[in-house]
Write a protein that holds these residues in place. Structure first.
Motif, mmCIF file in Angstrom:
data_model
loop_
_atom_site.group_PDB
_atom_site.id
_atom_site.type_symbol
_atom_site.label_atom_id
_atom_site.label_comp_id
_atom_site.label_asym_id
_atom_site.label_seq_id
_atom_site.Cartn_x
_atom_site.Cartn_y
_atom_site.Cartn_z
ATOM 1 N N ALA B 22 0.840 -1.206 0.000
ATOM 2 C CA ALA B 22 0.000 0.000 0.000
ATOM 3 C C ALA B 22 0.874 1.254 0.000
ATOM 4 O O ALA B 22 0.617 2.216 -0.732
ATOM 5 C CB ALA B 22 -0.915 -0.004 1.221
ATOM 6 N N ARG B 23 1.934 1.237 0.809
ATOM 7 C CA ARG B 23 2.840 2.389 0.853
ATOM 8 C C ARG B 23 3.497 2.611 -0.507
ATOM 9 O O ARG B 23 3.546 3.739 -1.013
ATOM 10 C CB ARG B 23 3.906 2.163 1.928
ATOM 11 C CG ARG B 23 4.907 3.300 2.007
ATOM 12 C CD ARG B 23 5.909 3.077 3.127
ATOM 13 N NE ARG B 23 6.852 4.181 3.222
ATOM 14 C CZ ARG B 23 7.801 4.249 4.140
ATOM 15 N NH1 ARG B 23 7.932 3.296 5.056
ATOM 16 N NH2 ARG B 23 8.625 5.283 4.166
ATOM 17 N N LYS B 26 1.032 4.101 -2.949
ATOM 18 C CA LYS B 26 0.750 5.520 -2.702
ATOM 19 C C LYS B 26 1.949 6.389 -3.082
ATOM 20 O O LYS B 26 1.779 7.467 -3.655
ATOM 21 C CB LYS B 26 0.347 5.734 -1.241
ATOM 22 C CG LYS B 26 -0.112 7.155 -0.977
ATOM 23 C CD LYS B 26 -0.851 7.330 0.323
ATOM 24 C CE LYS B 26 -1.207 8.818 0.471
ATOM 25 N NZ LYS B 26 -2.175 9.075 1.525
ATOM 26 N N LYS B 31 -3.902 3.966 -6.447
ATOM 27 C CA LYS B 31 -4.880 4.027 -5.358
ATOM 28 C C LYS B 31 -5.603 2.718 -5.087
ATOM 29 O O LYS B 31 -6.040 2.472 -3.980
ATOM 30 C CB LYS B 31 -5.934 5.089 -5.693
ATOM 31 C CG LYS B 31 -5.428 6.511 -5.601
ATOM 32 C CD LYS B 31 -6.564 7.506 -5.809
ATOM 33 C CE LYS B 31 -6.180 8.916 -5.388
ATOM 34 N NZ LYS B 31 -5.098 9.489 -6.193
ATOM 35 N N LEU B 33 -6.341 -1.026 -4.463
ATOM 36 C CA LEU B 33 -5.757 -2.270 -3.978
ATOM 37 C C LEU B 33 -6.857 -3.309 -3.777
ATOM 38 O O LEU B 33 -7.897 -3.008 -3.181
ATOM 39 C CB LEU B 33 -5.030 -2.004 -2.650
ATOM 40 C CG LEU B 33 -4.431 -3.206 -1.909
ATOM 41 C CD1 LEU B 33 -3.344 -3.884 -2.735
ATOM 42 C CD2 LEU B 33 -3.854 -2.757 -0.562
ATOM 43 N N ALA B 50 2.227 0.349 6.380
ATOM 44 C CA ALA B 50 1.659 1.292 5.403
ATOM 45 C C ALA B 50 2.224 2.690 5.635
ATOM 46 O O ALA B 50 2.333 3.480 4.692
ATOM 47 C CB ALA B 50 0.142 1.307 5.490
ATOM 48 N N ILE B 56 -5.248 3.894 1.393
ATOM 49 C CA ILE B 56 -5.205 2.774 0.439
ATOM 50 C C ILE B 56 -5.756 1.516 1.116
ATOM 51 O O ILE B 56 -6.572 0.788 0.537
ATOM 52 C CB ILE B 56 -3.759 2.500 -0.026
ATOM 53 C CG1 ILE B 56 -3.098 3.767 -0.581
ATOM 54 C CG2 ILE B 56 -3.716 1.340 -1.016
ATOM 55 C CD1 ILE B 56 -3.335 4.065 -2.016
ATOM 56 N N LEU B 57 -5.339 1.283 2.357
ATOM 57 C CA LEU B 57 -5.825 0.100 3.081
ATOM 58 C C LEU B 57 -7.324 0.206 3.353
ATOM 59 O O LEU B 57 -8.058 -0.774 3.181
ATOM 60 C CB LEU B 57 -5.066 -0.069 4.401
ATOM 61 C CG LEU B 57 -3.588 -0.451 4.295
ATOM 62 C CD1 LEU B 57 -2.989 -0.608 5.683
ATOM 63 C CD2 LEU B 57 -3.399 -1.743 3.494
ATOM 64 N N ALA B 60 -9.218 -0.588 0.365
ATOM 65 C CA ALA B 60 -8.896 -1.869 -0.288
ATOM 66 C C ALA B 60 -10.130 -2.762 -0.297
ATOM 67 O O ALA B 60 -10.892 -2.812 0.662
ATOM 68 C CB ALA B 60 -7.746 -2.554 0.446
#
Lengths: 261, 261
Positions: B22-23, B26, B31, B33, B50, B56-57, B60
């Motif tokens: 996710a990191r 980003k 964007k 996931l 993250a 993003i998480l 998701a």
């Protein structure tokens, strides 16, 4: 060339990142790791994140100062955040890899350093001034701080790509060029899957495919159609053909002919 | 284009890798996931790795099957180890990014999936057959398994590089811009001319320049300093050096030392 590049990590806080960096290096064929005053090292987290790159960790040099880490280096490239007060020659990772390659071409014995700063604070201005070049990974300016190990991965990946291309080693197995990208919209995944189901069913019906002995047939067919990047309209055409084929398999064509004759 | 690319992680074991992915996404401006049947999720390790990519998480999608994850996708690219039984169109990460770009160029609404397999086992052959293209990161064949998050970093980095180049955005900050960020103004023409006069005078005083035979020396020096785009503050420094040099030429340094001895 790759063995002339040393990765220098300055004042790393998390030993897991040291292990992650070692793994990334080994993945890309680099060997030489130098740790400047790491906060916690050796450490179990480093070994576990290295995931098999233990030789890189075992051979890693631990030194007290950046000065020592750079001993013998002809070219020093330091990673940098975007807004530095001091203007400096700034490269993106691909240009940095080219710079490594050119250095190696000019002198096969030249040592090259890629320097990475602290997780939260990067390199100090004084440290950046020891570098002839600054490297900036072009991240989203809104969220630009990469994990240390992934930053090492990006830079060592570019170095490996440059080396593979220079030595004319393949970066992948040969592919057959995809054609016909222009025009109508590409087919969706679902419509393609429905097509493949339709195709498989049809092949069974015409006794071309034996479900008991599939012999990778569907995989081969998927490859063929996958390469051609089918468009929606083309899938419709193919499914029309399949439908007619199924009719033929069921004897409908013969029947129809019989009616007409 | 970047917002049309979804990252699909299949059956991930370690939630830390989900956070790392996710990191990385980003960082590179992606964007979307999608997690297919993750082993442990949500999980504290995902959030901590993250490191700020919580949005993003939070957004998701968690789904049960790869099929669901690929809903609506026109192009599916799956990461693969090198030696698969079935040959398939295989791309390196740069070519994969080009493929994403070409897809987007042909149809701005087309959805693209980058699919990543399990940490230890990758994608199954059945899963790889749902992909039109396989992507291989050209790692050292002796040690070819990348960490999941760093693999996501490499692919999303290439996608971002392709996008920046296509849209003619800089992949690094131009040096001149960097100079401007210093805030200090460039030297004026007048102050530069005064500097060159001071320099010439000083060179005469130290017998380096013979006014009768100047031999283009000043022109050469002007070229050097011209290229460096001097700032006011830097001109002041240089003139301070010249002033001290003149003092030395006049014997003031020796005199001063003599006084102290």
């Amino acid at each position: 060339m790759l063995e002339k590049i040393r990765v220098v990590l300055v004042n790393t806080s998390h030993p897991g990142n040291i292990g992650g960096a070692a793994r990334a290096m080994k993945n890309m064929g680099l060997k030489s790791l130098v740790l400047v005053d790491p906060k916690k090292y050796p450490h179990q987290d480093a070994s576990s994140r290295a995931a098999g790159a233990d030789d890189i960790l075992e051979n890693a040099q631990v030194v007290a100062t950046l000065e020592e880490a750079l001993a013998g280096c002809s070219v020093v490239l330091g990673t940098s955040a975007r807004d530095r007060r001091i203007p400096w020659p700034l490269l993106d990772p691909r240009e940095a890899a080219d710079r490594c390659l050119h250095t190696w071409q000019a002198d096969h014995t030249a040592e090259i350093a890629l320097v990475f700063g602290r997780e939260y604070a990067g390199l100090t201005n004084a440290e950046l001034q020891r570098c002839q070049y600054h490297i900036h990974i072009p991240a989203d300016p809104e969220f630009s701080s990469l994990n240390l190990a992934t930053a090492v991965q990006v830079l060592t990946y570019e170095a490996r790509m440059a080396w593979l291309k220079y030595t004319e080693q393949p970066t992948h197995m040969p592919e057959i060029e995809a054609t016909g990208m222009l025009g109508t919209a590409p087919a969706t995944h679902e419509s393609l899957e429905l097509f493949y189901q339709h195709l498989q069913q049809t092949l069974i019906e015409i006794d071309f495919l034996d479900p008991a002995k599939p012999r990778h047939l569907m995989a081969r067919l998927r490859r063929i159609f996958g390469r051609s990047q089918l468009k929606k309209s083309e899938v419709n055409i193919l499914r029309g053909i399949l439908t007619e084929t199924q009719k033929a398999a069921r004897g409908e064509i013969i029947q129809r002919r019989g009616e007409h004759v």
